[in-house]
Design a protein around this motif. Sequence first.
Motif, PDB file in Angstrom:
ATOM      1  N   GLU A 126       4.755   9.686  -7.028  1.00 54.64           N
ATOM      2  CA  GLU A 126       5.747  10.194  -7.983  1.00 54.64           C
ATOM      3  C   GLU A 126       4.945  10.517  -8.846  1.00 54.64           C
ATOM      4  OE1 GLU A 126       8.702  10.985  -8.925  1.00 54.64           O
ATOM      5  OE2 GLU A 126       8.707  10.329  -6.865  1.00 54.64           O
ATOM      6  N   GLN A 127       4.170  10.152  -9.441  1.00 59.06           N
ATOM      7  CA  GLN A 127       3.723   9.916 -11.558  1.00 59.06           C
ATOM      8  C   GLN A 127       3.100  11.629 -11.296  1.00 59.06           C
ATOM      9  OE1 GLN A 127       1.123   6.511 -11.018  1.00 59.06           O
ATOM     10  NE2 GLN A 127       2.528   5.265 -11.544  1.00 59.06           N
ATOM     11  N   ALA A 128       2.574  11.771  -9.542  1.00 62.61           N
ATOM     12  CA  ALA A 128       1.444  13.331  -9.417  1.00 62.61           C
ATOM     13  C   ALA A 128       2.558  14.405  -9.547  1.00 62.61           C
ATOM     14  CB  ALA A 128       0.187  13.327  -8.794  1.00 62.61           C
ATOM     15  N   GLY A 129       3.621  13.652  -9.521  1.00 64.52           N
ATOM     16  CA  GLY A 129       4.652  15.037  -9.063  1.00 64.52           C
ATOM     17  C   GLY A 129       5.044  16.077  -8.371  1.00 64.52           C
ATOM     18  N   ILE A 130       4.561  14.999  -7.299  1.00 66.96           N
ATOM     19  CA  ILE A 130       4.203  16.113  -6.146  1.00 66.96           C
ATOM     20  C   ILE A 130       5.096  15.640  -4.657  1.00 66.96           C
ATOM     21  CG2 ILE A 130       1.773  16.802  -6.168  1.00 66.96           C
ATOM     22  CD1 ILE A 130       0.554  15.759  -4.509  1.00 66.96           C
ATOM     23  N   LEU A 131       5.901  14.093  -4.884  1.00 64.73           N
ATOM     24  CA  LEU A 131       6.692  14.080  -4.040  1.00 64.73           C
ATOM     25  C   LEU A 131       7.892  14.893  -4.256  1.00 64.73           C
ATOM     26  CD1 LEU A 131       6.943  11.205  -2.317  1.00 64.73           C
ATOM     27  CD2 LEU A 131       7.749  10.336  -3.097  1.00 64.73           C
ATOM     28  N   ALA A 187       0.491  -1.270   0.046  1.00 62.10           N
ATOM     29  CA  ALA A 187       0.425  -0.409  -0.222  1.00 62.10           C
ATOM     30  C   ALA A 187       0.655   0.962  -0.200  1.00 62.10           C
ATOM     31  CB  ALA A 187      -0.568   0.053   1.341  1.00 62.10           C
ATOM     32  N   PHE A 188       2.182   1.543   0.891  1.00 59.46           N
ATOM     33  CA  PHE A 188       2.673   2.291   1.040  1.00 59.46           C
ATOM     34  C   PHE A 188       3.578   3.253  -0.465  1.00 59.46           C
ATOM     35  CE2 PHE A 188       2.949   2.478   5.435  1.00 59.46           C
ATOM     36  CZ  PHE A 188       1.981   4.204   5.548  1.00 59.46           C
ATOM     37  N   ALA A 189       4.055   1.574  -1.189  1.00 56.98           N
ATOM     38  CA  ALA A 189       4.818   1.426  -2.288  1.00 56.98           C
ATOM     39  C   ALA A 189       3.955   1.921  -3.239  1.00 56.98           C
ATOM     40  CB  ALA A 189       5.133   0.450  -2.585  1.00 56.98           C
ATOM     41  N   SER A 190       2.297   2.137  -3.360  1.00 56.28           N
ATOM     42  CA  SER A 190       1.249   2.633  -4.684  1.00 56.28           C
ATOM     43  C   SER A 190       1.298   3.595  -4.497  1.00 56.28           C
ATOM     44  CB  SER A 190       0.512   1.262  -4.182  1.00 56.28           C
ATOM     45  OG  SER A 190      -0.384   1.734  -5.591  1.00 56.28           O
ATOM     46  N   TYR A 191       1.311   4.141  -3.359  1.00 59.19           N
ATOM     47  CA  TYR A 191       1.141   5.503  -2.369  1.00 59.19           C
ATOM     48  C   TYR A 191       2.040   6.312  -3.203  1.00 59.19           C
ATOM     49  CZ  TYR A 191      -0.503   9.783   0.137  1.00 59.19           C
ATOM     50  OH  TYR A 191      -1.001  10.976   0.674  1.00 59.19           O
TER      51      TYR A 191
END
Length: 124
Positions: free
Chosen positions: A37-42, A28-32
Motif C-alpha cells: 500500500e505504501q508503495a502505491g501498487i496494491l 506478516a501478511f498485514a506488514s506485507y
Amino acid sequence: MRYMLLFHYAEESDESIGPEAVEAGMRAFASYAATLEQAGILVSGQVLQPSAASTTLTSAGGELRIQDGPFADTKEQLGGVIVIDVPDLDTALEWARQAPPVAWGTVEVRPGAVHTEAGSWVPS
C-alpha cells in the motif's frame, strides 16, 4: 500492468498450526500489505476460507456439474491472492519475493489480461 500473486500452501487448521504461528502469519501478511500500500501498487487482496468451503463448477458433455469442495486433489490450497499494478514482470517478481508464503508455500505470479472498472472490461 496488473499481476496477481496467488498464494498456495499446505492446507492446515489453525489448531494444527498453533496460535503463535497463526498470529505470526497474520502479522506478516498485514506488514506485507502495508508495504504494498505504501508503495502505491496494491490493487486488492483477499485471504480465502479453507478449500472445503469452496464449490467447483465444471461442464461435462454440456451438463453442468457442481461439486462441493475443491476440484483439484492436492494437499495444497489456494489460500489467498493479491493484485498489484507494476510496470513489468521483474518488478512483480521482486514484490512476490517478499510475500510471506514464500517461506511456507508457493507464490505464483500471473499477469492479468483484463479487469473490470465501473462495470466494463478493460485491458490490464
